[in-house]
Design an enzyme around this catalytic site. Sequence first.
Site, PDB file in Angstrom:
ATOM      1  N   ASN A 132     -34.811  20.240  48.359  1.00  0.00           N
ATOM      2  CA  ASN A 132     -33.398  20.064  47.997  1.00  0.00           C
ATOM      3  C   ASN A 132     -33.325  19.083  46.815  1.00  0.00           C
ATOM      4  OD1 ASN A 132     -30.796  18.796  47.915  1.00  0.00           O
ATOM      5  ND2 ASN A 132     -30.342  19.706  49.901  1.00  0.00           N
TER       6      ASN A 132
ATOM      7  N   HIS B 124     -30.149  15.263  44.888  1.00  0.00           N
ATOM      8  CA  HIS B 124     -30.057  13.850  44.498  1.00  0.00           C
ATOM      9  C   HIS B 124     -30.670  13.544  43.138  1.00  0.00           C
ATOM     10  CE1 HIS B 124     -27.764  13.123  47.932  1.00  0.00           C
ATOM     11  NE2 HIS B 124     -28.689  13.614  48.727  1.00  0.00           N
TER      12      HIS B 124
ATOM     13  N   HIS C  24     -26.849  22.042  47.150  1.00  0.00           N
ATOM     14  CA  HIS C  24     -25.554  22.058  47.835  1.00  0.00           C
ATOM     15  C   HIS C  24     -24.449  21.846  46.798  1.00  0.00           C
ATOM     16  CE1 HIS C  24     -23.027  20.181  51.370  1.00  0.00           C
ATOM     17  NE2 HIS C  24     -22.394  21.178  50.764  1.00  0.00           N
TER      18      HIS C  24
ATOM     19  N   ARG D  62     -21.142  21.024  46.483  1.00  0.00           N
ATOM     20  CA  ARG D  62     -20.073  20.491  47.337  1.00  0.00           C
ATOM     21  C   ARG D  62     -18.715  20.755  46.712  1.00  0.00           C
ATOM     22  NH1 ARG D  62     -22.086  16.635  51.445  1.00  0.00           N
ATOM     23  NH2 ARG D  62     -19.897  16.369  51.929  1.00  0.00           N
TER      24      ARG D  62
ATOM     25  N   ARG E 294     -19.903  16.387  43.769  1.00  0.00           N
ATOM     26  CA  ARG E 294     -20.411  15.030  43.556  1.00  0.00           C
ATOM     27  C   ARG E 294     -21.859  15.007  43.061  1.00  0.00           C
ATOM     28  NH1 ARG E 294     -20.810  12.997  49.769  1.00  0.00           N
ATOM     29  NH2 ARG E 294     -18.657  13.703  49.734  1.00  0.00           N
TER      30      ARG E 294
ATOM     31  N   GLU F  79     -26.518  25.837  49.610  1.00  0.00           N
ATOM     32  CA  GLU F  79     -25.762  25.286  50.744  1.00  0.00           C
ATOM     33  C   GLU F  79     -24.296  25.282  50.355  1.00  0.00           C
ATOM     34  OE1 GLU F  79     -27.069  21.412  51.776  1.00  0.00           O
ATOM     35  OE2 GLU F  79     -29.080  22.084  52.254  1.00  0.00           O
TER      36      GLU F  79
ATOM     37  N   THR G 121     -24.171  15.576  54.932  1.00  0.00           N
ATOM     38  CA  THR G 121     -23.679  16.508  55.947  1.00  0.00           C
ATOM     39  C   THR G 121     -23.915  15.928  57.347  1.00  0.00           C
ATOM     40  OG1 THR G 121     -24.340  18.218  54.405  1.00  0.00           O
ATOM     41  CG2 THR G 121     -23.706  18.932  56.606  1.00  0.00           C
TER      42      THR G 121
ATOM     43  N   GLU H 192     -30.429  27.017  60.648  1.00  0.00           N
ATOM     44  CA  GLU H 192     -31.154  25.797  60.288  1.00  0.00           C
ATOM     45  C   GLU H 192     -30.742  24.727  61.296  1.00  0.00           C
ATOM     46  OE1 GLU H 192     -31.517  24.710  56.158  1.00  0.00           O
ATOM     47  OE2 GLU H 192     -31.603  22.580  56.686  1.00  0.00           O
TER      48      GLU H 192
ATOM     49  N   HIS I  25     -32.943  17.864  57.487  1.00  0.00           N
ATOM     50  CA  HIS I  25     -32.072  16.696  57.349  1.00  0.00           C
ATOM     51  C   HIS I  25     -32.775  15.439  57.832  1.00  0.00           C
ATOM     52  CE1 HIS I  25     -28.483  14.327  56.696  1.00  0.00           C
ATOM     53  NE2 HIS I  25     -27.983  15.376  56.090  1.00  0.00           N
TER      54      HIS I  25
END
Length: 251
Positions: free
Chosen positions: A9, A12, A45, A47, A51, A72, A103, A153, A192
Amino acid sequence: MSRLRLGVNIDHVATVRNARGGDNPDPVRAAILAASAGADGITAHLREDRRHISDDDIARLSGALNIPLNLEMAATDEMTAIALKARPHAACIVPEKREERTTEGGIDAAGQHNRLKSIVSALGAARIRVSMFIEPDKRQLDASKALGAPVVELHTGAYANAPASERAALLEKIREAAAYGEKLGLEIHAGHGLTYDNVKPVAAIPQIRELNIGHFLVGEAIFIGLEASIRRMRSLMDEARGSVGASRSDK
Ligand code: PXP
């Protein structure tokens, strides 16, 4: 045991970019590097508040990647339209609250059947592999199956963040859910909060086919570089799986 896929992922990387605006660091460059370091897929993801990942990032990822993209997304009409346009390999339906930092908890597949059904069906009809990001809980697995999603998931956040005294019980819940889900015919993924320290017991669960990991890998990249951080995670997963040195063709 089947080989465990690693989805990286890259959200970030975009978080750091957005702290200053502009183009650096570029999450698409990170995704390409992740692929060469052994990632089997890239997760991003988009969002609702944008963000981290942006619409443009999704378009660029779709064009640049030669490994599967897992988008996502919240279960909204806007995100469904974006997914249908971008046609990622997979879409993972996640709950989204504006005020949360990440999340928190899985989606309530059981309580929101009617709202989710049309979205899962539309994505499935477009040959996008839908997964439901759920708590490791039988009711949510049954509900995901009833929705027609081929994949779930399992949210590993509670296990990952628990004090040591509670971790074994929470791991057991993930184990039981993985076994139950596979019996239902679902493909089992998990993710996660996974780190070098907590990944192995999850990676050793035989029914789990894919882990999605982001925040820790991007943080660790500050110290040892993204390629090295992914390679180390990959080798811990292989060790847990008893398949040290397994090649990608073992998938
Ligand atoms: N899987 C899902 C569905 C997620 O929402 C996230 C966080 O965006 C992850 C996996 C990765 O979690 P982490 O960044 O804590 O590794």
